[in-house]
Design an enzyme around this catalytic site. Structure first.
Site, PDB file in Angstrom:
ATOM      1  N   GLY A   1       0.772  -1.233   0.000  1.00  0.00           N
ATOM      2  CA  GLY A   1       0.000   0.000   0.000  1.00  0.00           C
ATOM      3  C   GLY A   1       0.802   1.280   0.000  1.00  0.00           C
ATOM      4  O   GLY A   1       0.309   2.330   0.420  1.00  0.00           O
TER       5      GLY A   1
ATOM      6  N   ILE B   1      -6.242  -8.777 -12.498  1.00  0.00           N
ATOM      7  CA  ILE B   1      -6.519  -8.255 -13.842  1.00  0.00           C
ATOM      8  C   ILE B   1      -8.045  -8.167 -13.960  1.00  0.00           C
ATOM      9  O   ILE B   1      -8.741  -9.169 -13.801  1.00  0.00           O
ATOM     10  CB  ILE B   1      -5.962  -9.185 -14.947  1.00  0.00           C
ATOM     11  CG1 ILE B   1      -4.434  -9.277 -14.824  1.00  0.00           C
ATOM     12  CG2 ILE B   1      -6.362  -8.703 -16.341  1.00  0.00           C
ATOM     13  CD1 ILE B   1      -3.672  -8.024 -15.236  1.00  0.00           C
ATOM     14  N   LEU B   2      -8.564  -6.965 -14.178  1.00  0.00           N
ATOM     15  CA  LEU B   2     -10.018  -6.786 -14.294  1.00  0.00           C
ATOM     16  C   LEU B   2     -10.438  -7.130 -15.724  1.00  0.00           C
ATOM     17  O   LEU B   2      -9.778  -6.741 -16.684  1.00  0.00           O
ATOM     18  CB  LEU B   2     -10.385  -5.344 -13.947  1.00  0.00           C
ATOM     19  CG  LEU B   2     -10.048  -4.924 -12.496  1.00  0.00           C
ATOM     20  CD1 LEU B   2     -10.244  -3.419 -12.331  1.00  0.00           C
ATOM     21  CD2 LEU B   2     -10.898  -5.709 -11.507  1.00  0.00           C
TER      22      LEU B   2
ATOM     23  N   ASN C   1      -4.373   3.109 -13.546  1.00  0.00           N
ATOM     24  CA  ASN C   1      -3.418   2.159 -12.963  1.00  0.00           C
ATOM     25  C   ASN C   1      -2.015   2.738 -13.007  1.00  0.00           C
ATOM     26  O   ASN C   1      -1.673   3.489 -13.947  1.00  0.00           O
ATOM     27  CB  ASN C   1      -3.438   0.843 -13.768  1.00  0.00           C
ATOM     28  CG  ASN C   1      -2.441  -0.169 -13.240  1.00  0.00           C
ATOM     29  OD1 ASN C   1      -2.445  -0.492 -12.064  1.00  0.00           O
ATOM     30  ND2 ASN C   1      -1.571  -0.657 -14.108  1.00  0.00           N
TER      31      ASN C   1
ATOM     32  N   HIS D   1       1.867   1.725 -13.403  1.00  0.00           N
ATOM     33  CA  HIS D   1       2.724   0.606 -13.809  1.00  0.00           C
ATOM     34  C   HIS D   1       4.173   1.032 -13.610  1.00  0.00           C
ATOM     35  O   HIS D   1       4.553   2.134 -14.065  1.00  0.00           O
ATOM     36  CB  HIS D   1       2.468   0.212 -15.265  1.00  0.00           C
ATOM     37  CG  HIS D   1       3.301  -0.945 -15.707  1.00  0.00           C
ATOM     38  ND1 HIS D   1       3.073  -2.232 -15.259  1.00  0.00           N
ATOM     39  CD2 HIS D   1       4.386  -1.016 -16.511  1.00  0.00           C
ATOM     40  CE1 HIS D   1       3.990  -3.042 -15.773  1.00  0.00           C
ATOM     41  NE2 HIS D   1       4.796  -2.333 -16.523  1.00  0.00           N
TER      42      HIS D   1
ATOM     43  N   GLU E   1      -9.393  -3.221 -21.573  1.00  0.00           N
ATOM     44  CA  GLU E   1      -9.418  -4.689 -21.445  1.00  0.00           C
ATOM     45  C   GLU E   1      -8.049  -5.325 -21.746  1.00  0.00           C
ATOM     46  O   GLU E   1      -7.861  -6.512 -21.546  1.00  0.00           O
ATOM     47  CB  GLU E   1     -10.501  -5.300 -22.342  1.00  0.00           C
ATOM     48  CG  GLU E   1     -10.408  -4.980 -23.807  1.00  0.00           C
ATOM     49  CD  GLU E   1     -10.945  -3.574 -24.138  1.00  0.00           C
ATOM     50  OE1 GLU E   1     -11.400  -2.862 -23.207  1.00  0.00           O
ATOM     51  OE2 GLU E   1     -10.892  -3.215 -25.307  1.00  0.00           O
TER      52      GLU E   1
ATOM     53  N   ASP F   1      -2.305  -3.227 -19.115  1.00  0.00           N
ATOM     54  CA  ASP F   1      -1.398  -2.074 -19.323  1.00  0.00           C
ATOM     55  C   ASP F   1      -1.597  -1.446 -20.701  1.00  0.00           C
ATOM     56  O   ASP F   1      -0.696  -0.810 -21.241  1.00  0.00           O
ATOM     57  CB  ASP F   1       0.070  -2.506 -19.165  1.00  0.00           C
ATOM     58  CG  ASP F   1       0.340  -3.046 -17.771  1.00  0.00           C
ATOM     59  OD1 ASP F   1       1.180  -3.947 -17.642  1.00  0.00           O
ATOM     60  OD2 ASP F   1      -0.333  -2.585 -16.827  1.00  0.00           O
TER      61      ASP F   1
ATOM     62  N   ALA G   1       9.084   8.138  -8.806  1.00  0.00           N
ATOM     63  CA  ALA G   1       8.103   8.204  -9.896  1.00  0.00           C
ATOM     64  C   ALA G   1       6.686   7.825  -9.455  1.00  0.00           C
ATOM     65  O   ALA G   1       5.762   8.643  -9.508  1.00  0.00           O
ATOM     66  CB  ALA G   1       8.548   7.302 -11.052  1.00  0.00           C
ATOM     67  N   GLU G   2       6.525   6.597  -8.957  1.00  0.00           N
ATOM     68  CA  GLU G   2       5.158   6.142  -8.662  1.00  0.00           C
ATOM     69  C   GLU G   2       4.441   7.036  -7.651  1.00  0.00           C
ATOM     70  O   GLU G   2       3.289   7.466  -7.882  1.00  0.00           O
ATOM     71  CB  GLU G   2       5.182   4.717  -8.118  1.00  0.00           C
ATOM     72  CG  GLU G   2       5.663   3.711  -9.144  1.00  0.00           C
ATOM     73  CD  GLU G   2       5.656   2.312  -8.605  1.00  0.00           C
ATOM     74  OE1 GLU G   2       4.670   1.923  -7.975  1.00  0.00           O
ATOM     75  OE2 GLU G   2       6.650   1.610  -8.814  1.00  0.00           O
TER      76      GLU G   2
HETATM   77  C1  GRF Z   1       5.214  -2.216  -6.465  1.00  0.00           C
HETATM   78  O1  GRF Z   1       5.985  -3.142  -7.210  1.00  0.00           O
HETATM   79  C2  GRF Z   1       4.783  -1.121  -7.360  1.00  0.00           C
HETATM   80  O2  GRF Z   1       5.783  -0.863  -8.322  1.00  0.00           O
HETATM   81  C3  GRF Z   1       3.592  -1.694  -8.052  1.00  0.00           C
HETATM   82  O3  GRF Z   1       2.957  -2.507  -7.048  1.00  0.00           O
HETATM   83  C4  GRF Z   1       3.941  -2.917  -6.077  1.00  0.00           C
HETATM   84  C5  GRF Z   1       3.557  -2.631  -4.655  1.00  0.00           C
HETATM   85  O4  GRF Z   1       2.896  -1.417  -4.603  1.00  0.00           O
HETATM   86  N1  GRF Z   1       2.748  -0.648  -8.562  1.00  0.00           N
HETATM   87  P1  GRF Z   1       2.223  -0.918  -3.196  1.00  0.00           P
HETATM   88  O5  GRF Z   1       3.340  -0.681  -2.231  1.00  0.00           O
HETATM   89  O6  GRF Z   1       1.294  -2.024  -2.706  1.00  0.00           O
HETATM   90  O7  GRF Z   1       1.495   0.334  -3.555  1.00  0.00           O
END
Ligand code: GRF
Length: 202
Positions: free
Chosen positions: A14, A91-92, A106, A108, A146, A149, A178-179
């Protein structure tokens, strides 16, 4: 003040959810509110993060019969306008994506179209980047359709690959640089679009 009601789907620690929570706390989510967290696995760290932030949280195990139906019911019950997949490993189906009336986004951990699609998740993504020898990787936030990514790209951010990087070191740098930066930014962009559309229908 109109805001978009946001649900976050999680499967793991999370940290991406936490980035959204921290952004909301500092007032960065002006157009949206974190209204529901759905974990597809019991006992994951994301659940504790949701509870500490006072966000309603439900566990719907991915292997449960009619998983998608149960997720849809929870989204409807909480009047959700948009869904954020944050470290979500499920995967939805195309049917689920088509049935949900709002946007699904999402995060990635690579620069799509590199190192993405079926089988590319978690550390595998960073291992593939290191195996290929790329000097730059990063993260992408995209709309979910669908195709795994496959949806339209919203935001991307590049991160350097450094000599001696292990997959774990690279994953951590991509998450930090980044994320955790992109996901809140993208959530606010998409929520603001929803609010504009709601205002236009008033
Ligand atoms: C990580 O590998 C992140 O790169 C990917 O999901 C994994 C865990 O993410 N998006 P989180 O810590 O559960 O948000």
């Amino acid at each position: 003040m109109l805001t978009a009601r946001i649900a976050v789907l999680v499967s793991g620690g999370g940290t991406n959810l936490q980035a959204l929570i921290d952004c909301q706390v500092r007032g960065g989510l002006k157009s949206g509110g974190l209204s529901l967290v759905i974990a597809d696995k019991a006992g994951v760290g994301a659940i504790g993060r949701a509870e500490s932030a006072g966000i309603p949280c439900q566990v719907i195990p991915r292997r449960e019969p009619d998983f998608e139906g149960k997720v849809s019911s929870a989204l409807e019950a909480h009047r959700i306008d948009m869904v954020v997949l944050a470290g979500f490993l499920g995967i939805l189906s195309g049917g689920f994506v088509r049935r949900f009336p709002g946007p699904i986004i999402n995060i990635h951990p690579a620069l799509i179209p590199s190192f993405c699609g079926k089988g590319f998740y978690g550390l595998r993504v960073h291992q593939a980047a290191l195996d290929y020898g790329v000097k730059v990787t990063g993260a992408t936030v995209h709309y979910v359709n669908e195709i795994p990514d496959g949806g339209k790209i919203i935001l991307q951010k590049a991160v350097d690959v450094l000599p001696g990087d292990t997959p774990e070191m690279l994953q951590r740098r991509v998450m930090e640089q980044a994320e955790w930066v992109l996901l809140p930014q993208a959530a606010e962009l998409v929520a603001a679009q929803i609010v504009r559309e709601k205002e236009n229908t008033l």
